[in-house]
Design an enzyme around this catalytic site. Sequence first.
Site, PDB file in Angstrom:
ATOM      1  N   GLY A 310       0.969  -1.094  -0.151  1.00 49.79           N
ATOM      2  CA  GLY A 310       0.163   0.037   0.085  1.00 49.79           C
ATOM      3  C   GLY A 310       0.753   1.236  -0.119  1.00 49.79           C
ATOM      4  O   GLY A 310       2.060   1.240   0.170  1.00 49.79           O
ATOM      5  N   ALA A 313       2.987   2.306   3.297  1.00 44.24           N
ATOM      6  CA  ALA A 313       4.340   1.366   3.485  1.00 44.24           C
ATOM      7  C   ALA A 313       5.377   1.931   2.620  1.00 44.24           C
ATOM      8  O   ALA A 313       6.667   1.802   2.912  1.00 44.24           O
ATOM      9  CB  ALA A 313       3.915  -0.095   3.241  1.00 44.24           C
ATOM     10  N   LYS A 482       9.173  13.735  16.296  1.00 47.49           N
ATOM     11  CA  LYS A 482       9.803  14.903  15.621  1.00 47.49           C
ATOM     12  C   LYS A 482      10.787  15.528  16.480  1.00 47.49           C
ATOM     13  O   LYS A 482      10.515  15.629  17.832  1.00 47.49           O
ATOM     14  CB  LYS A 482       8.780  15.909  15.182  1.00 47.49           C
ATOM     15  CG  LYS A 482       7.787  15.382  13.864  1.00 47.49           C
ATOM     16  CD  LYS A 482       7.198  16.606  13.371  1.00 47.49           C
ATOM     17  CE  LYS A 482       6.292  16.079  12.186  1.00 47.49           C
ATOM     18  NZ  LYS A 482       7.097  15.742  10.860  1.00 47.49           N
ATOM     19  N   HIS A 540      -2.258  14.728  17.003  1.00 50.73           N
ATOM     20  CA  HIS A 540      -0.675  15.119  16.644  1.00 50.73           C
ATOM     21  C   HIS A 540      -0.884  16.361  17.672  1.00 50.73           C
ATOM     22  O   HIS A 540       0.216  16.545  18.471  1.00 50.73           O
ATOM     23  CB  HIS A 540      -0.802  15.661  15.360  1.00 50.73           C
ATOM     24  CG  HIS A 540      -0.529  14.522  14.585  1.00 50.73           C
ATOM     25  ND1 HIS A 540      -0.186  13.108  14.609  1.00 50.73           N
ATOM     26  CD2 HIS A 540      -0.953  14.652  12.945  1.00 50.73           C
ATOM     27  CE1 HIS A 540      -0.377  12.539  13.555  1.00 50.73           C
ATOM     28  NE2 HIS A 540      -0.875  13.398  12.479  1.00 50.73           N
ATOM     29  N   LYS A 630      -4.600  25.671  16.271  1.00 49.11           N
ATOM     30  CA  LYS A 630      -5.026  26.020  14.923  1.00 49.11           C
ATOM     31  C   LYS A 630      -4.470  24.942  13.974  1.00 49.11           C
ATOM     32  O   LYS A 630      -3.177  24.872  14.084  1.00 49.11           O
ATOM     33  CB  LYS A 630      -4.571  27.355  14.570  1.00 49.11           C
ATOM     34  CG  LYS A 630      -4.798  27.918  13.122  1.00 49.11           C
ATOM     35  CD  LYS A 630      -4.110  29.465  13.026  1.00 49.11           C
ATOM     36  CE  LYS A 630      -4.405  29.866  11.482  1.00 49.11           C
ATOM     37  NZ  LYS A 630      -3.862  31.260  11.345  1.00 49.11           N
ATOM     38  N   LYS A 633      -5.462  23.158   6.105  1.00 50.90           N
ATOM     39  CA  LYS A 633      -4.892  22.844   4.999  1.00 50.90           C
ATOM     40  C   LYS A 633      -5.035  23.898   3.792  1.00 50.90           C
ATOM     41  O   LYS A 633      -6.006  24.731   4.088  1.00 50.90           O
ATOM     42  CB  LYS A 633      -5.430  21.451   4.187  1.00 50.90           C
ATOM     43  CG  LYS A 633      -5.207  20.559   4.984  1.00 50.90           C
ATOM     44  CD  LYS A 633      -5.710  18.979   4.583  1.00 50.90           C
ATOM     45  CE  LYS A 633      -5.041  17.746   5.283  1.00 50.90           C
ATOM     46  NZ  LYS A 633      -3.498  17.613   4.760  1.00 50.90           N
ATOM     47  N   ARG A 666       9.779  25.912  16.900  1.00 50.64           N
ATOM     48  CA  ARG A 666       9.303  25.704  15.446  1.00 50.64           C
ATOM     49  C   ARG A 666       9.841  24.082  15.128  1.00 50.64           C
ATOM     50  O   ARG A 666      10.900  23.626  14.895  1.00 50.64           O
ATOM     51  CB  ARG A 666      10.065  26.592  14.358  1.00 50.64           C
ATOM     52  CG  ARG A 666       9.562  26.162  12.879  1.00 50.64           C
ATOM     53  CD  ARG A 666      10.078  27.581  11.945  1.00 50.64           C
ATOM     54  NE  ARG A 666      11.435  27.225  11.822  1.00 50.64           N
ATOM     55  CZ  ARG A 666      12.535  28.364  11.874  1.00 50.64           C
ATOM     56  NH1 ARG A 666      11.963  29.687  12.213  1.00 50.64           N
ATOM     57  NH2 ARG A 666      13.689  28.143  11.869  1.00 50.64           N
ATOM     58  N   GLN A 668       8.525  22.351  12.658  1.00 49.00           N
ATOM     59  CA  GLN A 668       8.936  21.846  11.218  1.00 49.00           C
ATOM     60  C   GLN A 668       8.201  23.205  10.473  1.00 49.00           C
ATOM     61  O   GLN A 668       7.404  23.921  10.711  1.00 49.00           O
ATOM     62  CB  GLN A 668       8.187  20.741  10.706  1.00 49.00           C
ATOM     63  CG  GLN A 668       6.647  20.802  10.582  1.00 49.00           C
ATOM     64  CD  GLN A 668       5.999  19.515  10.117  1.00 49.00           C
ATOM     65  OE1 GLN A 668       6.599  18.499   9.732  1.00 49.00           O
ATOM     66  NE2 GLN A 668       4.711  19.830   9.662  1.00 49.00           N
TER      67      GLN A 668
END
Length: 795
Positions: A310, A313, A482, A540, A630, A633, A666, A668
């Site tokens: 898939g 992966a 991260k 997240h 917040k 996309k 920050r 990312q």
Amino acid sequence: NNMGIQRITASSEKDFTEKSVDQLEECIVKFQHNNLGCFVLGLSGTNGHVRRSRLVDILGSLAGRSSNDWARLYVFLVDERYGFKNADSCNGLLVRNALVKNLLKHGVTFPEDHLVFPDTSISPIEACASEYKERLIALLDQNHGPHFVTLGLGTDMSVASVFPEWYQAAPERWRIATAKNINVLCTKTSIYEVPNRVCVNLRLIRMAENIMLFLGEGSDEAWGRIKALYDVERSGSKGVKRPRFLEPEQMMLRADGYMMVQARIPFAKPMERPPASPLEYVLKYSNIQVVQLRIDKVNHYSVIVLGAAGDLAKKKTFPAIFQLHLGRFLPASASIIGVDDPNFHSDIQGTDQFWDRRLLPYLEMEKNADTQDLAEFRQRLHFVPVNFSNKESVEALNQLIQTLGSDKQKDNRVFYLALPSFLFSRTIAALKKHCWSNTGFCRVIVEKPFGKNGKEAKELSDSLTQYLHESETYRIDHYLAKTLVLNLLTLRFANRELGHLFHSHHIANVRITFKEPIGVQGRAGYFDGYGIIRDIMQNHLMQVLTLVAMEAPASLVAEDVRDEKVKVLKQIRPIDPKDCVVGQYDGYQDDPAIQKLNEERGYASRCPTFAVVVMYLDNERWSGVPFIMKAGKALEVQQTIVRLQFKKAPPGSLFGDQPQNELVIRIQPNEAIYYKILAKMPGLTQRAKDVQQTVLDLDLKKRFELRRTPEAYEKLIHDVIQGESHNFVRRDELEEAWRIFDPLLNSLENEEKRVPERYAFGSRGPLKADTLIDSKGFRRYTVTGVPGFAEDDFD
């Protein structure tokens, strides 16, 4: 003949580096103490990123040793690549970056003329070799070297770019490689990434007082064959050397009485067949120190990826495992097994098809991937088509795993479920019944989403609990791995003075912002059923919030850390729908997948692609501080930022009305931590009150000069193999997060049926969102402290 082999066994990659450097440093210090001349060190670049990165570690560590007199040391290259397209393939550049740059960090300038490398700009290759030979002979004659040479053994049994395929193709080449005079050869390989090489002959290597051979993954078999031949030769009988008798052919008696005998001259012996490896020749005449990792005779590891054919992966999971291979973080005995249902991927029936059609196009794009590394990773890989409704096919998978680990006592298995969550229960049931290890651990990684609401999440957890202990279950949330998220605990609790600032006494508001400049192309059907709140916020960003707000754990043991995270979640009130703004970008409804869904349900999608929510914690530390989250996309930039805005100085304070200080993390891209503070403006005409906001900046990449920041999936898969659960979501964390968001989602979707605010693709989001954020006390400043939108990190 007193030649022999000294074995140096290392327990880990770090130990490998330290022991290698200890031996090399000891030789340098001993020589420089007993001699006035210069120490001459020959370095072989070896092949493949894995082995080359090990050499980088060794040279970097050597540069940190202060006992060496670097002004009395020369470095030459045993071999160099010729005609390389990528500068990273150059052995000379590798040595400069790993040794010379690290010496500069320690205040040592290495003399440029003490680096003796082939000049690969000279053409043709024969002229390059001839010019290098002249300089090399001058170096060795002047300093009576070499004193130390490092070598790496290739999987093809080559050393120092003297390739068996090169000299076996033309026997006279072996004579040249072993000639008594120092020489520089031009060799060629069809196996490694750069075919043409310039290298010293074996006589020069044999001249070295010390030779160190590094054995890496894949070279153990080659070493075993060479060592066996060496042992046979060493153990053979070595009788006393007898005088040589020649058979007489003709005799005559001279007049003076002397007998004249004419002997028959034997025919010249045919040239011996070249050996399977040039190392056999070196072993005959030299002492060698062999450094290798200790072979784990107890544990075998299998990483089994279910759903291997898939998208997830091939784009995330296998590239992460490949990078662990490149970084030498996978156990040497680890096997990688891809598994998928042939009913869904009929084009993949075996390992070759899986490699060529799924993995290779993505792995080739990985940084530092070369043909040697890909070939070695391919040797670890297997693919098995499995239908989990078919008992025999699951048992066939189990049989393969057992066969791969048949020479080990413990059979350890990591199952990575890159599958939709509705398949988790039946898949684990089949694994538990037909494919579970009886001698080692079994750990199961499950991917989000963990349900669409608290009820579904609980049902999913209950279904897993039927077969798995919580300690065997690893719910993956890649945000937890991260780099800057991992740094939050350190920032707060290792720096005590900063930790005290994380308090309502000082903080006006906390902002956690996620932005993506792309829409939902390619996954609109999935996304429309979840929305931005479920997809990003509930998992997240809530994990980030817990690390920002939690109290210090009793210890850094995983369960103590997760206990504190759960305490934070329990103290957060359910979100008031009035403290929420949702939006949807223009063009979302035009996606063909969304139009199809709209037709089926009879109304336009109300799925939010943007949301702002405000949360409050009911505890002493954070009482009254708004946590403003917040996510969106199709926004103007890609970034994830945590911003703690400190309280404004009271009116009439010493320096007047000034902007609020901020601590910005920050996550990312371009990971950094910086503290926006006030500083006096320089200049003769500036007054005492003339201050301006400036930045104390910690740029992790600059400060620590990381060769590469590992991706989150690499860290998490490595953690599972090690049994480290810090960075995974526990069941009670998941359920508490849903308790906070369930009432809001129910209100938006079922009670209000709220239509999201529209916003332009590539904008900051709906204007109402900024109005809500401003109403909670957040103030925006430019980089110079003037109220408005910041130029560097507006969120």
